[in-house]
Design a protein around this motif. Structure first.
Motif, PDB file in Angstrom:
ATOM      1  N   HIS A 150      -3.032   0.827  24.655  1.00 36.02           N
ATOM      2  CA  HIS A 150      -4.249   0.483  23.913  1.00 36.02           C
ATOM      3  C   HIS A 150      -4.817   1.689  23.169  1.00 36.02           C
ATOM      4  N   ILE A 151      -4.922   2.817  23.820  1.00 37.34           N
ATOM      5  CA  ILE A 151      -5.520   4.013  23.200  1.00 37.34           C
ATOM      6  C   ILE A 151      -4.600   4.552  22.106  1.00 37.34           C
ATOM      7  N   VAL A 152      -3.299   4.631  22.403  1.00 38.48           N
ATOM      8  CA  VAL A 152      -2.331   5.143  21.421  1.00 38.48           C
ATOM      9  C   VAL A 152      -2.308   4.243  20.187  1.00 38.48           C
ATOM     10  N   LYS A 153      -2.407   2.937  20.401  1.00 35.32           N
ATOM     11  CA  LYS A 153      -2.404   1.994  19.283  1.00 35.32           C
ATOM     12  C   LYS A 153      -3.615   2.234  18.389  1.00 35.32           C
ATOM     13  N   LYS A 154      -4.781   2.443  18.989  1.00 36.47           N
ATOM     14  CA  LYS A 154      -5.987   2.703  18.199  1.00 36.47           C
ATOM     15  C   LYS A 154      -5.865   4.008  17.421  1.00 36.47           C
ATOM     16  N   LEU A 155      -5.302   5.029  18.081  1.00 34.88           N
ATOM     17  CA  LEU A 155      -5.103   6.310  17.393  1.00 34.88           C
ATOM     18  C   LEU A 155      -4.161   6.150  16.202  1.00 34.88           C
ATOM     19  N   PHE A 156      -3.117   5.345  16.372  1.00 36.65           N
ATOM     20  CA  PHE A 156      -2.183   5.122  15.267  1.00 36.65           C
ATOM     21  C   PHE A 156      -2.871   4.413  14.107  1.00 36.65           C
ATOM     22  N   TYR A 157      -3.669   3.405  14.381  1.00 35.04           N
ATOM     23  CA  TYR A 157      -4.364   2.679  13.315  1.00 35.04           C
ATOM     24  C   TYR A 157      -5.343   3.587  12.575  1.00 35.04           C
ATOM     25  N   LEU A 158      -6.011   4.476  13.327  1.00 34.39           N
ATOM     26  CA  LEU A 158      -6.903   5.439  12.678  1.00 34.39           C
ATOM     27  C   LEU A 158      -6.110   6.384  11.777  1.00 34.39           C
ATOM     28  N   TYR A 159      -4.954   6.796  12.270  1.00 30.08           N
ATOM     29  CA  TYR A 159      -4.084   7.681  11.487  1.00 30.08           C
ATOM     30  C   TYR A 159      -3.603   6.977  10.219  1.00 30.08           C
ATOM     31  N   LEU A 160      -3.248   5.705  10.362  1.00 26.03           N
ATOM     32  CA  LEU A 160      -2.801   4.919   9.217  1.00 26.03           C
ATOM     33  C   LEU A 160      -3.907   4.797   8.170  1.00 26.03           C
ATOM     34  N   LEU A 161      -5.126   4.544   8.616  1.00 20.93           N
ATOM     35  CA  LEU A 161      -6.266   4.464   7.694  1.00 20.93           C
ATOM     36  C   LEU A 161      -6.485   5.797   6.986  1.00 20.93           C
TER      37      LEU A 161
ATOM     38  N   ILE B  24      -4.137   8.032   6.288  1.00 21.78           N
ATOM     39  CA  ILE B  24      -3.058   8.171   5.300  1.00 21.78           C
ATOM     40  C   ILE B  24      -3.380   7.359   4.047  1.00 21.78           C
ATOM     41  N   ILE B  25      -3.839   6.121   4.231  1.00 21.85           N
ATOM     42  CA  ILE B  25      -4.173   5.258   3.090  1.00 21.85           C
ATOM     43  C   ILE B  25      -5.323   5.866   2.293  1.00 21.85           C
ATOM     44  N   PHE B  26      -6.360   6.342   2.989  1.00 20.87           N
ATOM     45  CA  PHE B  26      -7.532   6.912   2.310  1.00 20.87           C
ATOM     46  C   PHE B  26      -7.160   8.158   1.510  1.00 20.87           C
ATOM     47  N   ILE B  27      -6.390   9.054   2.114  1.00 18.65           N
ATOM     48  CA  ILE B  27      -6.064  10.321   1.444  1.00 18.65           C
ATOM     49  C   ILE B  27      -5.182  10.083   0.229  1.00 18.65           C
ATOM     50  N   ASN B  28      -4.335   9.053   0.273  1.00 26.18           N
ATOM     51  CA  ASN B  28      -3.490   8.737  -0.885  1.00 26.18           C
ATOM     52  C   ASN B  28      -4.302   8.129  -2.022  1.00 26.18           C
ATOM     53  N   ILE B  29      -5.252   7.267  -1.690  1.00 23.19           N
ATOM     54  CA  ILE B  29      -6.142   6.712  -2.727  1.00 23.19           C
ATOM     55  C   ILE B  29      -6.959   7.832  -3.348  1.00 23.19           C
ATOM     56  N   TYR B  30      -7.412   8.760  -2.519  1.00 19.15           N
ATOM     57  CA  TYR B  30      -8.174   9.914  -3.011  1.00 19.15           C
ATOM     58  C   TYR B  30      -7.318  10.756  -3.956  1.00 19.15           C
ATOM     59  N   ASN B  31      -6.070  10.994  -3.568  1.00 19.76           N
ATOM     60  CA  ASN B  31      -5.171  11.801  -4.406  1.00 19.76           C
ATOM     61  C   ASN B  31      -4.919  11.160  -5.766  1.00 19.76           C
ATOM     62  N   ILE B  32      -4.778   9.823  -5.766  1.00 18.11           N
ATOM     63  CA  ILE B  32      -4.556   9.133  -7.042  1.00 18.11           C
ATOM     64  C   ILE B  32      -5.767   9.291  -7.941  1.00 18.11           C
ATOM     65  N   LYS B  33      -6.945   9.122  -7.387  1.00 15.77           N
ATOM     66  CA  LYS B  33      -8.175   9.155  -8.194  1.00 15.77           C
ATOM     67  C   LYS B  33      -8.477  10.551  -8.704  1.00 15.77           C
TER      68      LYS B  33
ATOM     69  N   LEU C 192       0.834  -1.217   0.000  1.00 18.80           N
ATOM     70  CA  LEU C 192       0.000   0.000   0.000  1.00 18.80           C
ATOM     71  C   LEU C 192       0.862   1.258   0.000  1.00 18.80           C
ATOM     72  N   SER C 193       2.009   1.183   0.679  1.00 16.81           N
ATOM     73  CA  SER C 193       2.865   2.373   0.793  1.00 16.81           C
ATOM     74  C   SER C 193       3.473   2.775  -0.547  1.00 16.81           C
ATOM     75  N   LEU C 194       3.480   1.867  -1.529  1.00 18.33           N
ATOM     76  CA  LEU C 194       3.972   2.223  -2.857  1.00 18.33           C
ATOM     77  C   LEU C 194       3.113   3.306  -3.504  1.00 18.33           C
ATOM     78  N   PHE C 195       1.876   3.415  -3.042  1.00 12.82           N
ATOM     79  CA  PHE C 195       0.956   4.400  -3.603  1.00 12.82           C
ATOM     80  C   PHE C 195       0.942   5.691  -2.786  1.00 12.82           C
ATOM     81  N   PHE C 196       1.811   5.748  -1.754  1.00 12.50           N
ATOM     82  CA  PHE C 196       1.891   6.965  -0.951  1.00 12.50           C
ATOM     83  C   PHE C 196       2.642   8.042  -1.727  1.00 12.50           C
TER      84      PHE C 196
END
Length: 646
Positions: free
Chosen positions: A459-470, A472-481, A226-230
């Motif tokens: 636990h809370i920091v881990k959830k925040l990181f996963y949300l942040y990761l999602l 990043i992935i979403f905004i990059n897919i949006y940028n490509i499209k 996925l990071s190849l599309f960043f």
């Protein structure tokens, strides 16, 4: 989509893999390398470049810059004789080979479906980004002439014996030429489909190998892919041009992918603490000459800084000498070539422009840092948190410190050369190509490290990181499209009427030889130097329908209207315009405003130009009536296609 195309792609990948595996087995044995994804990645790269190099040598009769790449390989073997494994012992592990085969087949199919669906359309394929046309045409010239030069693009009538090799980026163009030569594939299809997919598959296996170095779990491999599309993310824009820099992603374009391949290889060797880590970087200036100033400078600066930090200058002397040696090899290769004048600013003009605008150098240098951090800062935010949590640990003895130190040196060097060479046309490539594509791979590495560190988060920091990761992935897919021009392909029938396309195709397809086509614009307004570059405009639908045609711009100097007071833009534009083939002819014939059409007709006849494409707003004067056989008008573009007879 054509099934035979896909079969050629996977057959090519397996062929590269086998060739590369045999060669790489000399120095990369199964006994000392556990990461079989890495072994596959290295085999694919070596196999790919072995084929490209041999093909280029045969076509050019040894007058190819890839000779220096061959020299790099030979020197590696000489300096590493103790590592060479002889006799050759190919150990095959059925499970590993099955996994690699599955990856090659699976990813080539995935990319073929994605890119093929974007490009293929009956009866006329879609229109890709304009650079694809340019590179497809250059590949045709490479295959046809056997000369590594872009001059044939600007002067298709020049004798092949007159031109020598010119600095450019040729490996992916030679790969395009391989499929033109052996499979009679249309150049545009070869570049957009074959080359793009083959390089993308190899890069994907490389990033999987990088993920394996961090953690063997499947989630790391998925994140790596996925990071190849960043790419850059623009949330705020201090400088208006910042939005231009979100297009550059590792897997978007053949020219970009082939650079990223060697950066992935370099970082893999860095992680493995290999003494040979600089060899992939030394290959990069041969792959693309624009990388030469930044890469050579960055390697030497990094080695000098490391020698000061660790007080071991003697250990860094060998790679410094090696770097200087290969810089000289490339310079000597191009120095001994035949010289033909081609557009571009000489050093004296660059100095003159810089003297006339002394603050421009500082402005570009500072702006490059602002733009960089504007588009990449979002990727470093988790790293700032992790660094804060571990700030009491000694970092400068770690391998990560050295990798990111090298990344900063590349940023500094790229910004410096962009600032100095800014008067050159398209000078930002000195900055974008090395800085952004190394950063892309660095970000892939960063997010793999973030994911590994996240298992130690609360636990809370881990959830925040996963949300942040999602996010990043979403905004990059949006940028490509929505924003990435390199991945957008337009429906040709939305730009031209079908009747117009059908009429042109009915005429062009009957040609027994390569047609010569002239283009005329009613007026060219120059706001930026790119506006003067009408010599590289492409001609869909013609480029989409036939393998090749010679194209000549037939505008006179009176058709170019300057809409700028910038000395730099004017000088850039003048260099481009003055090297236009038709304008050179006019100057030789002592033109004036009254005899332009008479000279244009003479030029048309002398060069056997059979067709004209008249852009919107231009009408041929009555003097052309005697050579005009028929005209087709397109009511969508306002373009005229003129068939000539004389």
């Amino acid at each position: 989509m054509v099934v035979s195309y896909y079969l050629i792609i996977i057959s090519s990948l397996f062929f590269f893999y086998v060739i590369g595996k045999i060669i790489s087995s000399l120095f990369l044995s199964s006994s000392n390398e556990s990461n079989y994804y890495y072994r596959a990645f290295v085999s694919l790269i070596i196999g790919l470049f072995s084929v490209i190099t041999v093909f280029a040598i045969l076509k050019t009769r040894f007058n190819t810059v890839l000779i220096v790449l061959l020299l790099l390989g030979i020197l590696y073997f000489i300096l590493n004789k103790n590592k060479i494994v002889l006799p050759l012992n190919l150990k095959l592990n059925f499970k590993e080979e099955l996994i690699i085969s599955f990856l090659i087949i699976g990813f080539s199919l995935l990319y073929y479906v994605i890119i093929g669906n974007l490009f293929f359309e009956a009866p006329y394929n879609r229109i890709p980004f304009c650079d694809n046309y340019y590179y497809a045409r250059l590949s045709y010239f490479l295959n046809d002439s056997g000369v590594e030069s872009s001059y044939f693009y600007y002067d298709p009538f020049i004798s092949r014996e007159r031109a020598g090799a010119l600095p450019y980026h040729y490996p992916e163009l030679w790969l395009t030429a391989v499929y033109i030569n052996f499979f009679n594939v249309q150049p545009l299809i070869s570049h957009v489909i074959f080359v793009h997919i083959i390089l993308a598959v190899i890069l994907t296996i490389g990033i999987i190998a990088l993920s394996e170095e961090i953690d063997k779990r499947i989630i790391f491999k998925i994140l790596g892919i996925l990071s190849l599309f960043f790419g850059g993310i623009v949330i705020f824009s201090i400088i208006p041009q910042t939005k231009f820099y979100i297009d550059y992603r590792s897997i978007i374009f053949p020219k970009f992918i082939i650079i990223s391949l060697f950066f992935v290889w370099f970082i893999l060797l860095f992680l493995k603490k290999s003494r040979d880590l600089f060899y992939p970087l030394l290959a990069l200036p041969i792959i693309n000459i624009t990388l030469a100033p930044v890469i050579f400078t960055s390697i030497i600066l990094y080695l000098l800084v490391i020698s000061i930090i660790y007080k071991n200058f003697v250990n860094q002397l060998k790679p410094i000498i090696l770097t200087i040696f290969f810089a000289l090899c490339i310079w000597i290769f191009y120095f001994i070539q035949k010289k033909i004048e081609i557009y571009g600013l000489p050093v004296s003009e660059i100095i003159k422009i810089n003297k006339s605008q002394p603050l421009q150098i500082l402005n570009v240098f500072v702006a490059s840092f602002i733009i960089y951090f504007s588009v990449f800062i979002w990727y470093f935010i988790p790293g700032i948190f992790i660094y804060y949590k571990n700030r009491n640990r000694e970092l400068k003895d770690t391998i990560w410190y050295n990798i990111f130190l090298f990344g900063f040196i590349i940023l500094f060097s790229g910004s410096f050369f962009w600032a100095i060479l800014n008067p050159l046309h398209d000078s930002n490539q000195f900055y974008v190509l090395p800085v952004y594509f190394f950063s892309n791979i660095l970000i892939s590495l960063l997010f793999l490290l973030y994911l590994k560190k996240s298992y130690n988060f609360g636990h809370i920091v881990k959830k925040l990181f996963y949300l942040y990761l999602l996010f990043i992935i979403f905004i990059n897919i949006y940028n490509i499209k929505y924003n990435c021009v390199f991945f957008k392909m337009r429906d040709i029938k939305s730009m031209y009427s079908k009747e117009y396309i059908d009429k042109i195709f009915a005429v062009i397809k009957c040609e027994d030889e390569i047609p010569n086509i002239g283009t005329i614009y009613s007026r060219i307004d120059i706001y930026y130097s790119f506006d003067a570059q009408v010599t590289i405009t492409y001609l869909p639908p013609i480029d989409n329908m036939i393998p090749f045609h010679n194209k000549v711009n037939l505008n006179s100097p009176y058709d170019f209207i300057y809409r700028t007071d910038s000395y730099k833009i004017i000088k850039r534009s003048e260099n481009i315009i003055n090297n236009n083939l038709f304008i050179k002819y006019l100057k030789k014939e002592n033109y004036n405003e009254k005899n332009i059409d008479e000279l244009r007709i003479r030029f048309i006849k002398e060069n056997n130009i059979k067709y004209l494409v008249l852009k919107k707003g231009y009408k041929l004067p009555p003097i052309y009536d005697e050579i005009v056989k028929e005209q087709y008008y397109d009511n969508i573009t306002g373009e005229n296609f003129v068939i000539l007879s004389y």
